[in-house]
Design a protein around this motif. Structure first.
Motif, PDB file in Angstrom:
ATOM      1  N   SER A  45     -18.549 -31.731  14.885  1.00 10.93           N
ATOM      2  CA  SER A  45     -18.598 -30.287  15.124  1.00 10.93           C
ATOM      3  C   SER A  45     -18.488 -29.914  16.603  1.00 10.93           C
ATOM      4  O   SER A  45     -17.954 -28.850  16.938  1.00 10.93           O
ATOM      5  N   THR A  46     -18.969 -30.782  17.494  1.00  8.21           N
ATOM      6  CA  THR A  46     -18.945 -30.416  18.922  1.00  8.21           C
ATOM      7  C   THR A  46     -17.549 -30.036  19.423  1.00  8.21           C
ATOM      8  O   THR A  46     -17.406 -29.036  20.132  1.00  8.21           O
ATOM      9  N   PRO A  47     -16.506 -30.756  19.041  1.00  8.99           N
ATOM     10  CA  PRO A  47     -15.183 -30.424  19.599  1.00  8.99           C
ATOM     11  C   PRO A  47     -14.643 -29.069  19.135  1.00  8.99           C
ATOM     12  O   PRO A  47     -13.737 -28.526  19.764  1.00  8.99           O
ATOM     13  N   LYS A  48     -15.184 -28.520  18.058  1.00  5.93           N
ATOM     14  CA  LYS A  48     -14.595 -27.281  17.509  1.00  5.93           C
ATOM     15  C   LYS A  48     -14.566 -26.165  18.558  1.00  5.93           C
ATOM     16  O   LYS A  48     -13.572 -25.466  18.713  1.00  5.93           O
ATOM     17  N   VAL A  49     -15.671 -26.030  19.320  1.00  4.33           N
ATOM     18  CA  VAL A  49     -15.735 -24.937  20.307  1.00  4.33           C
ATOM     19  C   VAL A  49     -14.701 -25.174  21.407  1.00  4.33           C
ATOM     20  O   VAL A  49     -13.981 -24.275  21.823  1.00  4.33           O
ATOM     21  N   ARG A  52     -11.243 -24.268  20.199  1.00  5.43           N
ATOM     22  CA  ARG A  52     -11.031 -22.811  20.129  1.00  5.43           C
ATOM     23  C   ARG A  52     -10.830 -22.217  21.529  1.00  5.43           C
ATOM     24  O   ARG A  52      -9.956 -21.381  21.762  1.00  5.43           O
ATOM     25  N   VAL A  53     -11.621 -22.705  22.501  1.00 12.18           N
ATOM     26  CA  VAL A  53     -11.478 -22.211  23.887  1.00 12.18           C
ATOM     27  C   VAL A  53     -10.114 -22.608  24.428  1.00 12.18           C
ATOM     28  O   VAL A  53      -9.402 -21.809  25.033  1.00 12.18           O
ATOM     29  N   LEU A  54      -9.697 -23.836  24.139  1.00 10.35           N
ATOM     30  CA  LEU A  54      -8.392 -24.326  24.605  1.00 10.35           C
ATOM     31  C   LEU A  54      -7.276 -23.458  24.022  1.00 10.35           C
ATOM     32  O   LEU A  54      -6.365 -23.017  24.731  1.00 10.35           O
ATOM     33  N   ALA A  55      -7.380 -23.148  22.739  1.00 11.06           N
ATOM     34  CA  ALA A  55      -6.334 -22.353  22.074  1.00 11.06           C
ATOM     35  C   ALA A  55      -6.368 -20.892  22.516  1.00 11.06           C
ATOM     36  O   ALA A  55      -5.327 -20.272  22.745  1.00 11.06           O
ATOM     37  N   ASN A  56      -7.543 -20.344  22.697  1.00  7.37           N
ATOM     38  CA  ASN A  56      -7.662 -18.905  22.987  1.00  7.37           C
ATOM     39  C   ASN A  56      -7.537 -18.566  24.473  1.00  7.37           C
ATOM     40  O   ASN A  56      -7.057 -17.501  24.825  1.00  7.37           O
ATOM     41  N   GLU A  57      -7.992 -19.470  25.345  1.00  4.21           N
ATOM     42  CA  GLU A  57      -8.039 -19.125  26.776  1.00  4.21           C
ATOM     43  C   GLU A  57      -7.060 -19.912  27.644  1.00  4.21           C
ATOM     44  O   GLU A  57      -6.689 -19.448  28.722  1.00  4.21           O
ATOM     45  N   PHE A  86      -8.617 -34.309  10.947  1.00  2.00           N
ATOM     46  CA  PHE A  86      -7.304 -33.673  11.166  1.00  2.00           C
ATOM     47  C   PHE A  86      -7.377 -32.195  10.784  1.00  2.00           C
ATOM     48  O   PHE A  86      -6.942 -31.314  11.518  1.00  2.00           O
ATOM     49  N   ARG A  87      -7.965 -31.925   9.608  1.00  4.70           N
ATOM     50  CA  ARG A  87      -8.045 -30.529   9.117  1.00  4.70           C
ATOM     51  C   ARG A  87      -8.827 -29.664  10.117  1.00  4.70           C
ATOM     52  O   ARG A  87      -8.429 -28.549  10.432  1.00  4.70           O
ATOM     53  N   MET A  88      -9.916 -30.217  10.653  1.00  5.33           N
ATOM     54  CA  MET A  88     -10.727 -29.460  11.615  1.00  5.33           C
ATOM     55  C   MET A  88      -9.900 -29.123  12.844  1.00  5.33           C
ATOM     56  O   MET A  88      -9.876 -27.977  13.313  1.00  5.33           O
ATOM     57  N   ALA A  89      -9.155 -30.120  13.359  1.00  7.02           N
ATOM     58  CA  ALA A  89      -8.345 -29.877  14.565  1.00  7.02           C
ATOM     59  C   ALA A  89      -7.204 -28.906  14.254  1.00  7.02           C
ATOM     60  O   ALA A  89      -6.843 -28.057  15.074  1.00  7.02           O
ATOM     61  N   LYS A  90      -6.653 -29.022  13.064  1.00  8.13           N
ATOM     62  CA  LYS A  90      -5.550 -28.116  12.673  1.00  8.13           C
ATOM     63  C   LYS A  90      -6.033 -26.671  12.647  1.00  8.13           C
ATOM     64  O   LYS A  90      -5.387 -25.757  13.161  1.00  8.13           O
ATOM     65  N   GLN A  91      -7.225 -26.481  12.050  1.00  6.65           N
ATOM     66  CA  GLN A  91      -7.758 -25.116  11.898  1.00  6.65           C
ATOM     67  C   GLN A  91      -8.213 -24.526  13.234  1.00  6.65           C
ATOM     68  O   GLN A  91      -8.090 -23.316  13.444  1.00  6.65           O
ATOM     69  N   THR A  92      -8.762 -25.358  14.116  1.00  8.51           N
ATOM     70  CA  THR A  92      -9.367 -24.826  15.352  1.00  8.51           C
ATOM     71  C   THR A  92      -8.427 -24.882  16.549  1.00  8.51           C
ATOM     72  O   THR A  92      -8.672 -24.206  17.555  1.00  8.51           O
TER      73      THR A  92
END
Ligand code: 6PG
Length: 245
Positions: A45-49, A52-57, A86-92
């Protein structure tokens, strides 16, 4: 002597931003120096944030056509399964940045575990070149997490994969979880140019103290096997996780 550094962040959000900025900086450096950037993502779970920051900012700061995404480990499930890294990285992350599908190298968790490990070994050999058991692929960046039991990737305490020194990727049986995982081996992780542990939350404080300051007991705390051969090791931790270090 391992080149290692502890970078402390106020909280999980600051840690995620720091890790995203590391991704951007190392991608720029690798693409400048060698025309491409190879990074292995972690699960959990830690990498999810950070994703998201990498994708959004920071998405516009990355030359995604030259970024190549791998994984440090994967669960033995289909890519659609809720437990899939993989699914987690794809979604986030991956669905939100313009990275070519051909640059995404998924561990095929849906295959028989040993077949999945062999297939990924072939994938790495094709990308990095080299002979399995003789050479080690040099990732530009490998992100890792750490479990409360001291595991990292899917190198769990007292499991077979910890002692493998002649393979790049293995299927690792995890008795306590009654499951198999696919994981990079410690020598592959240690060959990376930069290894970045992302550790957040009070629940990791005791483990982090044992791993960083405790006696060398790598079978019990497999994260202690992670010692870069010539690269650098970054412990990117929030204050809660670092409270005992
Ligand atoms: C996995 C990860 C695993 C993870 C740790 C920490 O497949 O679960 O690769 O090694 O990094 O379990 O997970 P959290 O960051 O969610 O605590």
């Amino acid at each position: 002597m391992t080149d290692s550094e502890i970078r402390r962040f106020a909280d999980g959000e600051a840690l995620a931003k720091g890790a995203a900025q590391l991704f951007v900086r190392l991608s720029e450096q690798a693409i400048h120096d060698g025309g491409r950037f190879s990074v292995a993502l972690s699960g959990g779970s830690t990498p999810k944030v950070m994703h998201r920051v990498l994708a959004n900012e920071f998405a516009d700061d990355v030359a995604w056509a030259k970024v190549h995404i791998f994984w440090g480990d994967e669960r033995t499930v289909s890519p659609e399964h809720e437990d899939s890294n993989f699914r987690m990285a794809k979604q986030t992350l991956l669905d939100h940045v313009p990275i070519p599908a051909a640059n995404i190298y998924r561990m095929q968790g849906e295959l028989e575990p040993k077949a999945a490990a062999n297939a990924y070994q072939d994938t790495l050999s094709e990308y990095f070149g080299g002979l399995v058991g003789k050479d080690w692929p040099e990732f530009d960046l490998i992100f890792l997490g750490i479990g409360e039991d001291g595991h990292t990737a899917s190198l769990f305490p007292y499991t077979e994969a910890l002692r493998v020194t002649d393979q790049w990727v293995v299927a690792n049986h995890i008795p306590k979880m009654e499951t198999w995982r696919i994981t990079l081996t410690a020598p592959v992780i240690n060959a990376a140019k930069t290894i970045a542990f992302l550790v957040a939350g009070e629940s990791k404080a005791e483990t982090l103290r044992e791993v960083i300051n405790g006696p060398y007991l790598p079978e019990q705390f497999p994260s202690q096997y992670i010692e870069p051969v010539s690269g650098r090791l970054l412990w990117m931790v929030d204050e809660a996780a670092a409270s005992l270090v």
